[in-house]
Design an enzyme around this catalytic site. Sequence first.
Site, PDB file in Angstrom:
ATOM      1  N   SER A   1     157.519  28.785 -41.295  1.00 24.13           N
ATOM      2  CA  SER A   1     156.271  29.550 -41.460  1.00 24.13           C
ATOM      3  C   SER A   1     156.226  30.775 -40.568  1.00 24.13           C
ATOM      4  CB  SER A   1     155.072  28.660 -41.138  1.00 24.13           C
ATOM      5  OG  SER A   1     155.017  27.605 -42.056  1.00 24.13           O
TER       6      SER A   1
ATOM      7  N   THR B   1     153.023  24.914 -41.839  1.00 27.41           N
ATOM      8  CA  THR B   1     151.850  25.743 -41.518  1.00 27.41           C
ATOM      9  C   THR B   1     151.480  26.702 -42.659  1.00 27.41           C
ATOM     10  OG1 THR B   1     152.525  25.627 -39.206  1.00 27.41           O
ATOM     11  CG2 THR B   1     150.920  27.326 -39.769  1.00 27.41           C
TER      12      THR B   1
ATOM     13  N   ASN C   1     162.160  24.275 -43.685  1.00 27.24           N
ATOM     14  CA  ASN C   1     160.968  23.463 -43.470  1.00 27.24           C
ATOM     15  C   ASN C   1     159.741  24.351 -43.400  1.00 27.24           C
ATOM     16  OD1 ASN C   1     162.828  21.435 -43.137  1.00 27.24           O
ATOM     17  ND2 ASN C   1     161.916  20.651 -41.256  1.00 27.24           N
TER      18      ASN C   1
ATOM     19  N   GLY D   1     160.544  25.401 -38.701  1.00 27.04           N
ATOM     20  CA  GLY D   1     159.597  26.454 -38.345  1.00 27.04           C
ATOM     21  C   GLY D   1     159.693  27.643 -39.282  1.00 27.04           C
TER      22      GLY D   1
ATOM     23  N   ASP E   1     160.377  13.581 -41.381  1.00 28.14           N
ATOM     24  CA  ASP E   1     160.523  14.790 -40.568  1.00 28.14           C
ATOM     25  C   ASP E   1     160.439  14.402 -39.088  1.00 28.14           C
ATOM     26  OD1 ASP E   1     160.684  17.523 -40.103  1.00 28.14           O
ATOM     27  OD2 ASP E   1     158.537  17.879 -40.373  1.00 28.14           O
TER      28      ASP E   1
ATOM     29  N   HIS F   1     158.029  26.104 -34.390  1.00 28.26           N
ATOM     30  CA  HIS F   1     157.059  25.442 -35.273  1.00 28.26           C
ATOM     31  C   HIS F   1     155.651  26.001 -35.077  1.00 28.26           C
ATOM     32  CE1 HIS F   1     160.203  22.243 -34.818  1.00 28.26           C
ATOM     33  NE2 HIS F   1     159.981  22.113 -36.106  1.00 28.26           N
ATOM     34  N   GLY F   2     154.901  26.087 -36.177  1.00 26.28           N
ATOM     35  CA  GLY F   2     153.478  26.424 -36.075  1.00 26.28           C
ATOM     36  C   GLY F   2     153.200  27.910 -36.185  1.00 26.28           C
TER      37      GLY F   2
HETATM   38  P1  13P Z   1     156.142  25.292 -39.665  1.00 28.51           P
HETATM   39  O1  13P Z   1     154.819  24.597 -39.559  1.00 28.51           O
HETATM   40  O2  13P Z   1     156.294  26.358 -38.639  1.00 28.51           O
HETATM   41  O3  13P Z   1     156.419  25.757 -41.038  1.00 28.51           O
HETATM   42  O4  13P Z   1     157.279  24.224 -39.309  1.00 28.51           O
HETATM   43  C1  13P Z   1     157.503  23.144 -40.159  1.00 28.51           C
HETATM   44  C2  13P Z   1     158.655  22.334 -39.703  1.00 28.51           C
HETATM   45  O5  13P Z   1     159.650  22.836 -39.222  1.00 28.51           O
HETATM   46  C3  13P Z   1     158.581  20.877 -39.893  1.00 28.51           C
HETATM   47  O6  13P Z   1     159.685  20.221 -39.359  1.00 28.51           O
END
Ligand code: 13P
Length: 294
Positions: A211, A233, A230, A209, A82, A178-179
């Site tokens: 999550s 989080t 993906n 991202g 990743d 992300h996060g």
């Molecule tokens: P999240 O933590 O927001 O799910 O993002 C994960 C991600 O995109 C890893 O590349």
Amino acid sequence: MLVNMKYLLDNANRDGYAVMAVNSVNMEMARAVIEAANEEHSPIIVQLGRGQMRQLAHAEDIIPMLINMANRVDVPVCINLDHGPDYETVNDALHRGFTNVMIDASSLPYEENVRRSRIVADIAHAMGVSVEAELGHVGQAADGDGQTDDMYTNVEQAVDFVKRTGVDALAVAIGTAHGKYPANFVPKLDFERLAALKAALKMPLVLHGGSGSGEENIRKAVAGGINKINVCTDAFRAAEIAMKEQWEKDPDTDYLHIMVTAEAAIKKFVKDYIRMIGSNDRYTFDYADNGSKE
Ligand code: 13P
């Protein structure tokens, strides 16, 4: 069985579903993710970023274990690097047996992103490994990224990028980050842009991202042509909530049992998510005995 990501995502692209890519940072988490997929007859991607490998999931330990777990199940499993930030990290992943690498040069100038992504695609393809790159930039929720379109993927540029790099999957920026988002915040995704990207590229597209995006957004993103989502989080969060609840119920719960609790919670989370994005029951090995005596 261990496969590269191109195989996995080309099928998802053809049949209109998405595959989960879960950052799986230890044995319990990886096993939960892979077993969830196996029980749902779903393809799955387990992935690790450089920071995660530096802090906890040391590649020399976890990659042989992931390869072993992948080869133990019937469903196709990809092991993905990743956000490979540089050639050294990508090269290391190629030699350790990752079956897909992401080269992320998305915060560099366009021509440099093209140059780096093309070199990685050339070398990885020669080794049977597929490649994801990113155009536009998916930033951090904590920084408020994703809420303005200045980092979103440009459609014409994306066509040029894919033609010149030969990458197998493209991560697009359409409004996620992300996060963790602030409480009660649900991102607004640019579905018109996604539709234009899909119409122009017709290839597997990736949503980073995942999550906190909300079920409605995720379902619409899959319907609009996203083939890989993906999630990091939210998978961690599923374990954290279950562990907190267990410790509230019984503060003396020991290490072994808290890890068992975490593994079960992640497994349930992944199974539910797989059904939401439609990758379940894609690999049911239920062929009848053909009566052969051989
Ligand atoms: P999240 O933590 O927001 O799910 O993002 C994960 C991600 O995109 C890893 O590349």
